[in-house]
Enzyme design. Structure first.
Site, PDB file in Angstrom:
ATOM      1  N   HIS A 211       0.837  -1.208   0.000  1.00 15.22           N
ATOM      2  CA  HIS A 211       0.000   0.000   0.000  1.00 15.22           C
ATOM      3  C   HIS A 211       0.869   1.254   0.000  1.00 15.22           C
ATOM      4  O   HIS A 211       0.648   2.186  -0.793  1.00 15.22           O
ATOM      5  CB  HIS A 211      -0.909  -0.022   1.228  1.00 15.22           C
ATOM      6  CG  HIS A 211      -1.796   1.174   1.354  1.00 15.22           C
ATOM      7  ND1 HIS A 211      -3.119   1.163   0.985  1.00 15.22           N
ATOM      8  CD2 HIS A 211      -1.548   2.431   1.815  1.00 15.22           C
ATOM      9  CE1 HIS A 211      -3.651   2.357   1.206  1.00 15.22           C
ATOM     10  NE2 HIS A 211      -2.720   3.147   1.721  1.00 15.22           N
ATOM     11  N   GLU A 212       1.881   1.290   0.856  1.00 15.72           N
ATOM     12  CA  GLU A 212       2.735   2.479   0.936  1.00 15.72           C
ATOM     13  C   GLU A 212       3.581   2.649  -0.321  1.00 15.72           C
ATOM     14  O   GLU A 212       3.868   3.774  -0.738  1.00 15.72           O
ATOM     15  CB  GLU A 212       3.629   2.400   2.172  1.00 15.72           C
ATOM     16  CG  GLU A 212       2.877   2.327   3.493  1.00 15.72           C
ATOM     17  CD  GLU A 212       1.898   3.471   3.678  1.00 15.72           C
ATOM     18  OE1 GLU A 212       2.164   4.581   3.184  1.00 15.72           O
ATOM     19  OE2 GLU A 212       0.856   3.254   4.326  1.00 15.72           O
ATOM     20  N   HIS A 215       1.719   4.664  -2.759  1.00 19.57           N
ATOM     21  CA  HIS A 215       1.832   6.098  -2.507  1.00 19.57           C
ATOM     22  C   HIS A 215       3.179   6.620  -2.999  1.00 19.57           C
ATOM     23  O   HIS A 215       3.263   7.704  -3.586  1.00 19.57           O
ATOM     24  CB  HIS A 215       1.696   6.381  -1.019  1.00 19.57           C
ATOM     25  CG  HIS A 215       0.318   6.165  -0.482  1.00 19.57           C
ATOM     26  ND1 HIS A 215      -0.811   6.657  -1.094  1.00 19.57           N
ATOM     27  CD2 HIS A 215      -0.120   5.512   0.627  1.00 19.57           C
ATOM     28  CE1 HIS A 215      -1.880   6.320  -0.394  1.00 19.57           C
ATOM     29  NE2 HIS A 215      -1.489   5.624   0.655  1.00 19.57           N
ATOM     30  N   HIS A 221      -5.288   7.455  -2.353  1.00 26.58           N
ATOM     31  CA  HIS A 221      -6.240   6.411  -2.006  1.00 26.58           C
ATOM     32  C   HIS A 221      -7.279   6.224  -3.101  1.00 26.58           C
ATOM     33  O   HIS A 221      -7.701   7.181  -3.744  1.00 26.58           O
ATOM     34  CB  HIS A 221      -6.936   6.744  -0.691  1.00 26.58           C
ATOM     35  CG  HIS A 221      -6.065   6.521   0.495  1.00 26.58           C
ATOM     36  ND1 HIS A 221      -5.977   7.402   1.542  1.00 26.58           N
ATOM     37  CD2 HIS A 221      -5.209   5.519   0.788  1.00 26.58           C
ATOM     38  CE1 HIS A 221      -5.122   6.944   2.433  1.00 26.58           C
ATOM     39  NE2 HIS A 221      -4.636   5.810   1.996  1.00 26.58           N
TER      40      HIS A 221
END
Length: 390
Positions: A211-212, A215, A221
């Site tokens: 997930h990171e 980014h 998101h």
């Protein structure tokens, strides 16, 4: 990143937060949720690299498994890009690990988890990731840090960690490259679950790291409930990259084939016969890049007037909206250059209920608009144009 439904302070790239967890998890009423979380999770995508010279090894007779779902019906865009569409200018990224977790995981296991998280992105995109020694320069810098870490105490937009059962991690958008994990957490290889023996949450490092990394590549998101980049991805347990993330990468970096033989394979009918493989390796040749019509940016009522502010570079600027009408139960919506702003981005902007703070720099130049709505009715609108004075 966190397990809760709270809007995060997305690291200069982003992070997700869990607020509903705490020491009271022993309550029996939470047993159904704990059982659900114990069942979540799936093994990381296996390593598989398709280099230009490895075409013969692909074995087209056996299509490798892929996490990319099939074609979806036309729908509205759900992924989100950074307001300035921050991105890398190259695809061969390096990373170094500056510190390791103190709880449970060994350095070797930590490396395995991070490598698996990077493979989830390299298997479906032009990106490749290579670890280098800690003393060497790198694009991405990964570390496990205590509550007070790096510059979080002196930076207005880089928040500190909050200890166990709070924020899990945050990352910075390109080209910063920082990915920070909370060292107070109990990181594991395997599904996120609650440990009755230890009385703590055991958090899947592969899942959170993937997930990171999204980014750190420039994605914010997603509003897609089953997307890895969803705000509550840890709670919901979705570990596969969805088509939403791929569309976001395509818009940010362009839709690129990964092999020089893609055009030949497309002519031989592999776009239909080997759809999953071709969607992963040859999206451009098979015209898989944009399978639904991209909408225009979210419409916002034109503000009656726009104030221009010339601000010295590096200064913190705060805009306030709707203070006099909050008692009317209106909801505040923020936009930058007509693109909706949904979360805070440490290092760039901090989003409050009725205020917005930014650091004046070249990235944050633009027009900021707030719209106060009650249901479908617009109560008021304000707009500011920010120009940076060098």
């Amino acid at each position: 990143m966190g397990r809760g439904a709270r809007v995060p302070s997305e690291a200069p790239g982003a992070g997700v937060e869990r607020r509903w967890l705490g020491a009271a998890l022993v309550a029996l009423c939470l047993l159904p949720a704990l059982v659900l979380l114990a069942r979540l999770g799936a093994p990381a995508v296996p390593a598989w690299s398709a280099a230009q010279g490895d075409v013969a090894a692909l074995g087209l007779s056996a299509v490798p498994p892929t996490r990319v779902p099939g074609p979806l019906a036309p729908r509205r865009r759900r992924y989100t890009l950074t307001p300035a569409r921050l991105r890398w200018d190259h695809f061969n990224l390096t990373y170094r690990i500056l510190s390791f977790p103190r709880n449970l995981l060994s350095p070797r296991e930590t490396r395995r988890a991070l490598a698996a998280a990077f493979r989830m992105w390299s298997d479906v995109s032009p990106f490749s990731f290579r670890e280098v020694a800690p003393e060497q320069p790198s694009d991405l810098r990964i570390g496990f840090y205590p509550i007070n870490h790096t510059d979080c105490l002196v930076s207005a937009l880089h928040h500190c960690f909050d200890g166990p059962t709070g924020e899990l991690a945050h990352a910075f958008f390109p080209p910063h490259g920082g990915i920070h994990f909370d060292d107070s957490e109990y990181w594991v290889l395997g599904p996120t679950r609650y440990s009755w023996k230890k009385g703590v949450w055991l958090t899947d490092l592969v899942h959170v790291a993937a997930h990171e990394i999204g980014h750190a590549l420039g994605l914010m998101h997603s509003q897609h409930g089953r997307a890895l980049m969803h705000l509550n991805a840890t709670l919901r347990g979705w570990k596969a990259l969805s088509q939403d993330e791929l569309w976001g990468l395509h818009r940010l970096y362009g839709c690129l084939d990964r092999l020089f033989v893609c055009a030949s394979w497309a002519r031989r009918g592999f776009c239909d016969a080997r759809r999953r493989l071709m969607k992963r390796l040859c999206p451009s040749s098979c015209d898989f890049c944009y399978e639904f019509p991209f909408p225009t940016v979210a419409t916002t009522p034109p503000p009656p007037r726009t104030k221009t502010r010339l601000v010295p570079e590096g200064r913190n600027v705060t805009f306030r909206c709707g203070q006099k009408i909050l008692h009317k139960k209106g909801k505040v919506y923020w936009y930058k250059d007509q693109e909706p702003l949904e979360f805070s981005y440490p290092g760039y902007l901090a989003l409050g209920e009725a205020h917005l703070s930014i650091i004046a720099n070249a990235v944050n130049e633009g027009t900021y608009t707030c719209v106060v709505r009650r249901q479908q009715r617009v109560l008021t609108t304000y707009s500011w144009r920010v120009r940076v004075r060098g």
